[in-house]
Design a protein around this motif. Structure first.
Motif, short mmCIF file in Angstrom:
data_model
loop_
_atom_site.label_atom_id
_atom_site.label_comp_id
_atom_site.label_asym_id
_atom_site.label_seq_id
_atom_site.Cartn_x
_atom_site.Cartn_y
_atom_site.Cartn_z
N THR A 51 8.92 15.98 -4.90
CA THR A 51 8.65 15.93 -3.46
C THR A 51 8.57 14.48 -2.98
OG1 THR A 51 6.28 16.17 -3.89
CG2 THR A 51 7.51 18.16 -3.37
N ASN A 52 7.63 13.73 -3.55
CA ASN A 52 7.48 12.31 -3.20
C ASN A 52 6.52 11.68 -4.22
OD1 ASN A 52 4.77 12.89 -2.38
ND2 ASN A 52 5.54 13.49 -0.37
N TYR A 53 6.30 10.38 -4.09
CA TYR A 53 5.45 9.69 -5.07
C TYR A 53 4.00 10.17 -5.00
CZ TYR A 53 9.23 6.64 -6.38
OH TYR A 53 10.43 6.17 -6.87
N ALA A 54 3.53 10.56 -3.84
CA ALA A 54 2.15 11.05 -3.72
C ALA A 54 1.99 12.42 -4.35
CB ALA A 54 1.75 11.10 -2.25
N GLY A 55 3.01 13.30 -4.15
CA GLY A 55 2.90 14.67 -4.66
C GLY A 55 3.56 14.90 -6.00
N GLY A 56 4.53 14.07 -6.34
CA GLY A 56 5.25 14.25 -7.61
C GLY A 56 6.07 15.53 -7.60
#
Length: 180
Positions: A51-56
């Motif tokens: 998903t993104n770096y915050a959510g992985g």
């Protein structure tokens, strides 16, 4: 069937004969998932999508059907809301050589789905299914092109055979007939 660690029997056995037998059974049992001549190409299951770096990576439910890969937040969301779809006719498949559980689907517009399976065998099943679906789409496209070419050729042949008859039956009016 997997053990507590999530490993398949094929990964655990040390006996080569048993391993080969399990490979044969797995390949035969999955051969019904996608057949290039079958229009009901369908595979579904859980994969992890970046998903993104915050959510992985987040677990998502994926469905491959008739050359389109779609994903949902969960299996329960399938009748309600699709989060995204990519047609394999215009997409590319990228396989990660350093991580056997990972592969990407890249659309023509550049959208890239980073996907990860729980196990290498599951990733391989998806990669094979996607590859077969892409081949099925190519085969269908070629079939329809050939069919269209044949129809066009039939139309041309009909036109060519009718044109001489029409000309032979046609006589331009003589000078005297045109005045009356």
């Amino acid at each position: 069937i997997r053990d507590k660690e999530g490993k398949l029997a094929i990964d655990k056995t040390k006996n080569d004969r048993i391993r080969q037998t399990l490979k044969d059974v797995l390949s035969k049992s999955n051969s019904h998932l996608l057949s290039p001549t079958d229009n009901s190409n369908r595979m579904q299951g859980k994969l992890h999508k970046w998903t993104n770096y915050a959510g992985g990576y987040k677990s998502r439910w994926f469905i491959l059907e008739e050359g389109i890969v779609s994903y949902y937040k969960s299996q329960e969301d399938v009748p309600v809301s699709c989060r995204g779809s990519i047609s394999l006719q215009i997409a590319k498949l990228w396989i990660d050589t350093s991580d056997r559980n990972r592969f990407d689907i890249v659309s023509r517009s550049g959208e890239r789905w980073h996907l990860k399976a729980d196990h290498a065998m599951e990733a391989k099943r998806w990669v094979v299914a996607i590859t077969e679906a892409k081949q099925w789409l190519q085969d269908q496209d070629e079939f329809y092109k050939r069919q269209q070419q044949q129809q066009n050729q039939v139309s041309i042949n009909k036109t060519n055979t009718m044109a001489p008859r029409m000309r032979s039956n046609y006589a331009p009016p003589s000078a005297g007939e045109a005045d009356s």
